[in-house]
Design an enzyme around this catalytic site. Structure first.
Site, PDB file in Angstrom:
ATOM      1  N   CYS A   2      -1.126  -5.231   7.461  1.00  0.00           N
ATOM      2  CA  CYS A   2      -1.175  -5.575   8.960  1.00  0.00           C
ATOM      3  C   CYS A   2       0.128  -6.405   9.524  1.00  0.00           C
ATOM      4  O   CYS A   2       0.955  -6.811   8.704  1.00  0.00           O
ATOM      5  CB  CYS A   2      -2.322  -6.701   9.159  1.00  0.00           C
ATOM      6  SG  CYS A   2      -3.795  -6.146   8.512  1.00  0.00           S
ATOM      7  N   ARG A  28       4.404  -2.201   6.988  1.00  0.00           N
ATOM      8  CA  ARG A  28       3.654  -3.014   6.318  1.00  0.00           C
ATOM      9  C   ARG A  28       2.189  -2.205   6.012  1.00  0.00           C
ATOM     10  O   ARG A  28       1.323  -2.510   5.128  1.00  0.00           O
ATOM     11  CB  ARG A  28       3.340  -4.216   7.161  1.00  0.00           C
ATOM     12  CG  ARG A  28       4.517  -5.267   7.380  1.00  0.00           C
ATOM     13  CD  ARG A  28       4.304  -6.317   8.047  1.00  0.00           C
ATOM     14  NE  ARG A  28       3.378  -7.031   7.603  1.00  0.00           N
ATOM     15  CZ  ARG A  28       3.527  -8.184   6.704  1.00  0.00           C
ATOM     16  NH1 ARG A  28       4.752  -8.356   6.345  1.00  0.00           N
ATOM     17  NH2 ARG A  28       2.768  -9.027   6.123  1.00  0.00           N
ATOM     18  N   TRP A  74      -5.097  -3.059   9.095  1.00  0.00           N
ATOM     19  CA  TRP A  74      -5.323  -2.442   7.803  1.00  0.00           C
ATOM     20  C   TRP A  74      -6.808  -2.507   7.936  1.00  0.00           C
ATOM     21  O   TRP A  74      -7.248  -3.751   7.538  1.00  0.00           O
ATOM     22  CB  TRP A  74      -4.705  -2.870   6.982  1.00  0.00           C
ATOM     23  CG  TRP A  74      -4.875  -2.249   5.459  1.00  0.00           C
ATOM     24  CD1 TRP A  74      -5.879  -2.478   4.548  1.00  0.00           C
ATOM     25  CD2 TRP A  74      -3.894  -1.213   4.829  1.00  0.00           C
ATOM     26  NE1 TRP A  74      -5.971  -1.556   3.443  1.00  0.00           N
ATOM     27  CE2 TRP A  74      -4.780  -0.856   3.479  1.00  0.00           C
ATOM     28  CE3 TRP A  74      -3.037  -0.618   5.156  1.00  0.00           C
ATOM     29  CZ2 TRP A  74      -4.423   0.023   2.721  1.00  0.00           C
ATOM     30  CZ3 TRP A  74      -2.375   0.306   4.165  1.00  0.00           C
ATOM     31  CH2 TRP A  74      -3.239   0.684   3.044  1.00  0.00           C
ATOM     32  N   ASN A 100      -4.844 -11.463  10.205  1.00  0.00           N
ATOM     33  CA  ASN A 100      -4.640 -10.962   9.054  1.00  0.00           C
ATOM     34  C   ASN A 100      -5.250 -11.705   8.086  1.00  0.00           C
ATOM     35  O   ASN A 100      -5.235 -12.907   7.949  1.00  0.00           O
ATOM     36  CB  ASN A 100      -3.105 -11.250   8.649  1.00  0.00           C
ATOM     37  CG  ASN A 100      -2.196 -10.249   9.498  1.00  0.00           C
ATOM     38  OD1 ASN A 100      -2.630  -9.265  10.311  1.00  0.00           O
ATOM     39  ND2 ASN A 100      -0.839 -10.317   9.382  1.00  0.00           N
ATOM     40  N   GLY A 101      -6.067 -11.102   7.165  1.00  0.00           N
ATOM     41  CA  GLY A 101      -6.600 -11.554   6.098  1.00  0.00           C
ATOM     42  C   GLY A 101      -8.415 -11.206   6.156  1.00  0.00           C
ATOM     43  O   GLY A 101      -8.547 -10.279   6.700  1.00  0.00           O
ATOM     44  N   GLU A 468       7.752   3.781 -13.723  1.00  0.00           N
ATOM     45  CA  GLU A 468       8.246   3.528 -11.995  1.00  0.00           C
ATOM     46  C   GLU A 468       8.420   4.956 -11.619  1.00  0.00           C
ATOM     47  O   GLU A 468       8.201   5.330 -10.484  1.00  0.00           O
ATOM     48  CB  GLU A 468       9.522   2.868 -12.308  1.00  0.00           C
ATOM     49  CG  GLU A 468      10.383   2.807 -11.071  1.00  0.00           C
ATOM     50  CD  GLU A 468       9.619   2.202  -9.741  1.00  0.00           C
ATOM     51  OE1 GLU A 468      10.074   2.317  -8.538  1.00  0.00           O
ATOM     52  OE2 GLU A 468       8.583   1.591 -10.032  1.00  0.00           O
ATOM     53  N   LYS A 472       6.325   6.313  -8.287  1.00  0.00           N
ATOM     54  CA  LYS A 472       7.086   6.874  -7.179  1.00  0.00           C
ATOM     55  C   LYS A 472       6.664   8.465  -6.631  1.00  0.00           C
ATOM     56  O   LYS A 472       6.440   8.637  -5.592  1.00  0.00           O
ATOM     57  CB  LYS A 472       8.672   6.956  -7.059  1.00  0.00           C
ATOM     58  CG  LYS A 472       9.405   5.718  -7.358  1.00  0.00           C
ATOM     59  CD  LYS A 472       9.495   5.016  -5.813  1.00  0.00           C
ATOM     60  CE  LYS A 472       9.919   3.842  -5.961  1.00  0.00           C
ATOM     61  NZ  LYS A 472       9.154   2.424  -6.370  1.00  0.00           N
ATOM     62  N   GLU A 475       3.113   7.945  -5.050  1.00  0.00           N
ATOM     63  CA  GLU A 475       2.911   7.213  -3.943  1.00  0.00           C
ATOM     64  C   GLU A 475       3.514   8.048  -2.850  1.00  0.00           C
ATOM     65  O   GLU A 475       2.914   7.846  -1.543  1.00  0.00           O
ATOM     66  CB  GLU A 475       3.225   5.727  -4.021  1.00  0.00           C
ATOM     67  CG  GLU A 475       4.884   5.640  -4.299  1.00  0.00           C
ATOM     68  CD  GLU A 475       5.253   4.163  -4.068  1.00  0.00           C
ATOM     69  OE1 GLU A 475       4.266   3.179  -3.801  1.00  0.00           O
ATOM     70  OE2 GLU A 475       6.088   3.953  -4.952  1.00  0.00           O
ATOM     71  N   HIS A 491      -1.612  10.340 -29.445  1.00  0.00           N
ATOM     72  CA  HIS A 491      -2.880   9.528 -29.285  1.00  0.00           C
ATOM     73  C   HIS A 491      -3.669  10.175 -28.209  1.00  0.00           C
ATOM     74  O   HIS A 491      -4.469   8.906 -27.863  1.00  0.00           O
ATOM     75  CB  HIS A 491      -2.594   8.178 -29.388  1.00  0.00           C
ATOM     76  CG  HIS A 491      -1.601   7.607 -30.473  1.00  0.00           C
ATOM     77  ND1 HIS A 491      -2.511   7.338 -31.762  1.00  0.00           N
ATOM     78  CD2 HIS A 491      -0.370   7.706 -30.766  1.00  0.00           C
ATOM     79  CE1 HIS A 491      -1.501   7.092 -32.767  1.00  0.00           C
ATOM     80  NE2 HIS A 491      -0.179   7.164 -32.010  1.00  0.00           N
ATOM     81  N   LYS A 585       3.418  -2.086   2.313  1.00  0.00           N
ATOM     82  CA  LYS A 585       4.493  -2.797   1.714  1.00  0.00           C
ATOM     83  C   LYS A 585       4.498  -4.176   1.214  1.00  0.00           C
ATOM     84  O   LYS A 585       4.768  -4.169   0.292  1.00  0.00           O
ATOM     85  CB  LYS A 585       5.859  -2.699   2.813  1.00  0.00           C
ATOM     86  CG  LYS A 585       7.098  -3.433   2.080  1.00  0.00           C
ATOM     87  CD  LYS A 585       7.757  -2.423   1.572  1.00  0.00           C
ATOM     88  CE  LYS A 585       9.046  -2.619   1.065  1.00  0.00           C
ATOM     89  NZ  LYS A 585       9.723  -1.699   0.043  1.00  0.00           N
TER      90      LYS A 585
END
Length: 590
Positions: A2, A28, A74, A100-101, A468, A472, A475, A491, A585
């Site tokens: 948001c 964001r 969001w 926001n929240g 990492e 990437k 996403e 395993h 973000k």
């Protein structure tokens, strides 16, 4: 998650300014947007809001006015439809609110308001706030009504409210970030400093349980619980406008990948004193922890390897959201190293608060001056990567690693060696982003673009590298990728490797080379298409990408290769590299 941006002052085109401010906060993460303006000399609030992305949206039809604010939402309560977008109005249409929240007790409040004949048009928890302010406003001033309403809310929230009769913002926060920007006969409020940089460098970071009354020529800060006035001490931002613009690059992610050599070199040159000072504090601690979320968690994991290998010191690693379950061992001698790009990640912040309650000292490695984590910490260091606007973190990740490498060497009094390996990493990254190597990565992306699964392996420092790289790819390209420790293949995961399954293996010039090579061979024997990322070729590789050795800092160029592969896979598939679906973000809600 948001975005919030507002302006009050003398500009009559405030709605347009707010829309541009919201565009600067798109990274964001959001699924709808809205703008409200106080119409000039009319005592009317006009709202425009839409589900979906801003793209080429305009607010030309909105009236002139010198007070406006907006929000990128969001979705948490209610679907992604126009009516659920912010801002939300009260019954009289004279009060507008963005938030926001999450209001955890919104159902209880809504039930009481319905009994008092309030009418709701959305499915959101936010709308109850505007009606609650309306209800309190029947007997109180606007500012006091906002304060009373905010104190009724349970959960972590930030709100901004306006009313048609007063040219001011009343804002309050507990958890989600809010920043006030001070201008010339105008003032601003935003959820992120990136939106403020074009207008001002003087800012105030609102703390939890604080509220502000913001007018064009005046700002008052108060404790939202007691109402007691708080002294304002502004801070000065060091970022400039060019740093938040794409410039010659097609998108922010490309820009930020290409900025990495400069960021790493700057850290090597200018962070020596900070690293040496902090190393003495770590030496005195008894029980230290690295923690982070997402990419920062892989940096934290790499930190545990780096400190073991270089400094011969054990530091525990924990995922930020899980650290709350490790707190039984903390005491006044414990030292928590919290790593975050934004400094606003809620999972980190909540864990750090709990650690402080146990008496632990906190070190924050963040990229944003004045962020919540920065302010919570006893010791702090800025990554110095400059603003990062692509959702998928790149230069902040490698910058974090550069600081940890320097810090590990400082622990043993060999910080000069730390600088040298970082400069080797700079040269290695510069070679990776040359046209020849970029074309090789592009070609690999074209081969892999139709893959359903990609597996990435490594040992030692290459294990967090594999994690990492996998995140990437996931996403950005939306291809399933799994990073794993090479020794774990037998395993379970080896059962998934069949003919032409893409298998990426990191093989740096270190003690793990032979064991990593054995893992690559195991995958090859099952028909896997093996991509070797190493300092030298090998016959087991079906595709080879060279990365020059930089000793322990080789993790940095290896991660850059992973970034570039994910980026070009994304471009092959036609996705937006800056704003991947479903992601934000700053993860500011739980």
């Amino acid at each position: 998650m948001c975005g919030i941006f507002g302006i009050v002052g003398h500009r009559s085109n405030s709605a347009k300014i707010v829309l541009e401010g919201l565009k600067s906060l798109e990274y964001r993460g959001y699924d709808s947007w809205g703008v409200a303006v106080l119409a000039e000399n009319q005592e009317r609030i006009i709202v425009k809001k839409k589900a979906g992305k801003i793209k080429d949206a305009k607010v030309d039809e909105m009236p002139k006015g010198s007070l406006a604010f907006g929000h990128t939402r969001w979705a948490t309560h209610g679907g992604v439809i126009d009516v659920n977008a912010h801002p939300h109005l009260d019954c009289t249409k004279k009060i507008a609110v963005v938030q926001n929240g999450i209001v955890e007790n919104y159902e209880e409040i809504k039930k009481k308001l319905l009994q008092k004949k309030h009418k709701f048009i959305s499915e959101t928890d936010t709308e109850i706030i505007s009606h609650l302010i309306e209800e309190y406003g029947k007997k109180n001033s606007f500012a006091k009504s906002v304060r009373m309403a905010f104190n009724d809310l349970k959960g972590l929230n930030a709100i901004i409210a306006i009313c048609a009769y007063e040219k001011k913002f009343v804002v309050a926060r507990n958890g989600s970030p809010l920043i006030i920007g001070f201008g010339n006969h105008e003032n601003f409020v935003a959820s992120d400093v990136a939106a403020l940089i074009p207008y001002t460098r003087q800012v105030f970071f609102l703390e939890d349980d604080q509220m502000a009354i913001i007018e064009g020529d005046d700002v008052k800060i108060k404790n939202v619980i007691s109402g007691k006035k708080i002294k304002i001490i502004p801070q000065e931002l060091t970022w400039d406008v060019k740093q938040v613009e794409k410039g010659k690059f097609p998108d922010y992610m490309t820009k930020e990948i290409w900025e990495q050599p400069k960021v790493i070199a700057n850290i090597a040159e200018n962070s020596v004193k900070d690293a040496e000072k902090l190393s003495e504090t770590i030496k005195k601690s008894r029980g230290s922890y690295f923690l982070g979320c997402g990419s920062a968690s892989y940096v934290a994991m790499a930190g545990s390897y780096l400190f073991s290998k270089i400094a011969k010191r054990h530091i525990n690693f924990a995922i930020g959201s899980e650290f709350g379950y490790h707190l039984d061992f903390l005491n006044s001698k414990s030292f928590v190293i919290a790593i975050s790009q934004s400094g606003e990640t809620m999972d980190i912040i909540e864990s750090v608060k709990k650690a402080k309650e146990k008496g632990a000292k906190i070190f924050a490695l963040v990229n944003v001056l004045g962020s919540t984590l920065y302010r919570l910490a006893d010791y702090k260091m800025l990554i110095g990567a400059g603003p990062e606007k692509a959702v998928a973190s790149t230069k902040a990740v490698t910058g974090q690693l550069a600081h940890l490498i320097l810090l590990a060497y400082a622990m043993i009094g060999r910080i000069r060696d730390g600088q040298l390996v970082l400069f080797q990493a700079v040269k290695s990254v510069e070679k990776i982003i040359t046209p020849k190597n970029i074309n090789s990565i592009k070609k690999l992306a074209s081969i892999l673009k139709k893959s359903e699964h990609i597996y990435v392996i490594g040992r030692g420092l290459s294990y967090p590298t594999s994690l990492e790289t996998a995140i990437k790819i996931k996403e950005l390209s939306y291809i399933h990728a799994e990073g794993m420790a090479a020794g774990e293949l037998k395993h379970g995961p080896l059962a998934l490797v069949t003919k032409r399954t893409p298998c990426i293996a990191f093989l740096p010039k270190d003690e793990t080379y032979g064991a990593n090579l054995a893992g690559a061979m195991e995958m090859k024997a099952r028909g896997g298409f093996v991509i070797g990322i190493s300092h030298k070729p090998h016959e087991v590789f079906d595709y080879y990408l060279r990365v020059d050795d930089a000793k322990e800092a080789t993790i940095i160029p290896n991660i850059v290769v992973g970034q570039l592969l994910a980026y070009y896979l994304t471009m092959e598939l036609g996705n937006d590299p800056d704003k991947p679906r479903n992601l934000a973000k700053s993860v500011t809600v739980k």
